[in-house]
Design a protein around this motif. Structure first.
Motif, PDB file in Angstrom:
ATOM      1  N   ASN A  60      72.630  34.371  47.033  1.00  0.00           N
ATOM      2  CA  ASN A  60      71.811  35.344  46.549  1.00  0.00           C
ATOM      3  C   ASN A  60      70.342  34.540  45.885  1.00  0.00           C
ATOM      4  OD1 ASN A  60      73.524  34.173  44.399  1.00  0.00           O
ATOM      5  ND2 ASN A  60      72.532  35.200  42.987  1.00  0.00           N
ATOM      6  N   HIS A  61      70.276  33.432  45.987  1.00  0.00           N
ATOM      7  CA  HIS A  61      68.680  33.066  45.887  1.00  0.00           C
ATOM      8  C   HIS A  61      67.954  32.610  47.141  1.00  0.00           C
ATOM      9  CE1 HIS A  61      68.919  33.182  41.530  1.00  0.00           C
ATOM     10  NE2 HIS A  61      70.230  32.738  41.535  1.00  0.00           N
ATOM     11  N   HIS A  78      79.215  32.192  49.857  1.00  0.00           N
ATOM     12  CA  HIS A  78      78.492  32.077  48.656  1.00  0.00           C
ATOM     13  C   HIS A  78      79.356  32.608  47.197  1.00  0.00           C
ATOM     14  CE1 HIS A  78      75.750  30.644  45.735  1.00  0.00           C
ATOM     15  NE2 HIS A  78      75.349  31.855  45.059  1.00  0.00           N
ATOM     16  N   ASP A 115      75.124  25.572  45.959  1.00  0.00           N
ATOM     17  CA  ASP A 115      74.080  25.886  44.784  1.00  0.00           C
ATOM     18  C   ASP A 115      73.012  24.523  44.764  1.00  0.00           C
ATOM     19  OD1 ASP A 115      74.927  28.443  43.624  1.00  0.00           O
ATOM     20  OD2 ASP A 115      76.753  27.373  43.814  1.00  0.00           O
ATOM     21  N   ASP A 130      72.884  29.338  48.031  1.00  0.00           N
ATOM     22  CA  ASP A 130      71.969  29.030  47.284  1.00  0.00           C
ATOM     23  C   ASP A 130      71.005  27.644  47.750  1.00  0.00           C
ATOM     24  OD1 ASP A 130      72.024  31.577  46.022  1.00  0.00           O
ATOM     25  OD2 ASP A 130      72.913  30.504  44.050  1.00  0.00           O
ATOM     26  N   HIS A 180      78.418  29.592  43.582  1.00  0.00           N
ATOM     27  CA  HIS A 180      77.699  30.521  42.794  1.00  0.00           C
ATOM     28  C   HIS A 180      77.963  30.397  41.451  1.00  0.00           C
ATOM     29  CE1 HIS A 180      75.709  34.511  42.373  1.00  0.00           C
ATOM     30  NE2 HIS A 180      77.206  34.984  42.005  1.00  0.00           N
TER      31      HIS A 180
END
Ligand SMILES: [Zn+2]
Length: 291
Positions: free
Chosen positions: A111-112, A187, A35, A77, A222
């Motif tokens: 997911n980003h 992630h 992240d 991320d 995450h």
């Protein structure tokens, strides 16, 4: 001079000059992050943190480690929001000191992230991945194999999925490399898919990894929370890496983890970007379950 390193289907471009006398690196020492959430504008702040500055600090720390780590692994991320092309450009600028010094970095999608942009950034294509629609790879080290897995389902939706083809590849590749501890990095965290945000095929993945005794740990990000637990059914360690971009709650450290692989386990040490944080310097010594 450019150097290509091929690792089990992953073409990693290590741009940079080969120094005449490169500083010594330890093949068992790694830096783990998650992240990092880099946004195009490096002045971006989130929850009181300057996101780009956090990565700069980590990169400086990596380059000042003696001996240097064998590499950096980012558990997803990498980008902010919807993963814009300009985010990856800034990410490239921030990671440039590692490229220059030939410290490999391995970026796993979250997911980003946008898989197509992340692939472009790393110089990979669908053809360089053993699973065409995912960015899977195995990275060998003397004491363990990293399995870098792609749980990105749809940018920027919160849940994740490995999917059938990647699970099949994982099972096959674990079977072909049963001689060494296998450490999974992705992630998403394990969880009940009825509760949003986790890995939707958690049950399927546990079916694969619980009986394959070489699997010792599932490492993820995450949640922006640091913590180590264990799967009660198997003894597999569940390692939640701290977020290095920003955290939502002050009790969670923001930073990275220094990991030292051992014959029978791993030593994890938290490095907070705020050294005054109560969890800065926290150490987890984990022992692998028996084969
Ligand atoms: Zn995420």
């Amino acid at each position: 001079m450019l150097r290509h390193v091929m690792v089990a289907g992953l073409a990693l471009l290590l741009g940079g000059r080969l120094a005449a006398a490169a500083p010594a690196s330890d093949p068992n020492r790694w830096v783990l992050m998650a992240d990092i959430h880099i946004r195009a504008n490096p002045a971006t702040q989130a929850h009181g943190y300057n996101i780009a500055e956090n990565l700069r600090m980590a990169v400086r720390a990596i380059l000042s480690m003696e001996p240097r780590p064998a590499g950096l692994v980012v558990a997803g991320d990498c980008a902010y929001g919807r993963g814009e092309k300009a985010d990856y450009r800034t990410l490239g600028e921030l990671l440039e000191p590692l490229r220059k010094e030939n410290v490999p970095f391995y970026l796993v999608p979250g997911n980003h992230d946008r898989r197509d942009l992340l692939r472009e950034f790393l110089g990979e294509t669908a053809a360089t991945s053993p699973v065409p629609n995912k960015m899977a790879a195995m990275v060998r080290t003397p004491l363990a194999n990293w399995f870098l897995l792609d749980s990105l389902e749809k940018t920027p939706d919160t849940p994740g999925v490995l999917d059938e083809a990647q699970c099949e590849w994982l099972a096959r590749t674990l079977d072909a490399n049963a001689d060494k501890p296998a450490l999974l990095v992705m992630h998403h965290h394990p969880g009940d898919p009825a509760r949003p945000g986790c890995l939707k095929d958690t049950a399927k993945l546990f079916e694969i990894i619980r009986p394959r005794r070489q699997v010792k740990a599932w490492i993820f990000g995450h949640t922006h929370v640091w913590g180590v637990t264990q799967d009660a059914a198997s003894g597999i360690h569940l390692i939640n890496l701290p977020a290095s971009g920003y955290v939502f709650k002050p009790e969670n450290p923001c930073g990275w983890v220094e990991a030292v692989l051992k014959e029978n386990g791993i030593r994890l040490e938290v490095h907070s970007v705020r050294p005054e944080h109560a969890k800065h310097g926290q150490v987890a010594e984990l022992t692998w379950r028996a084969n």
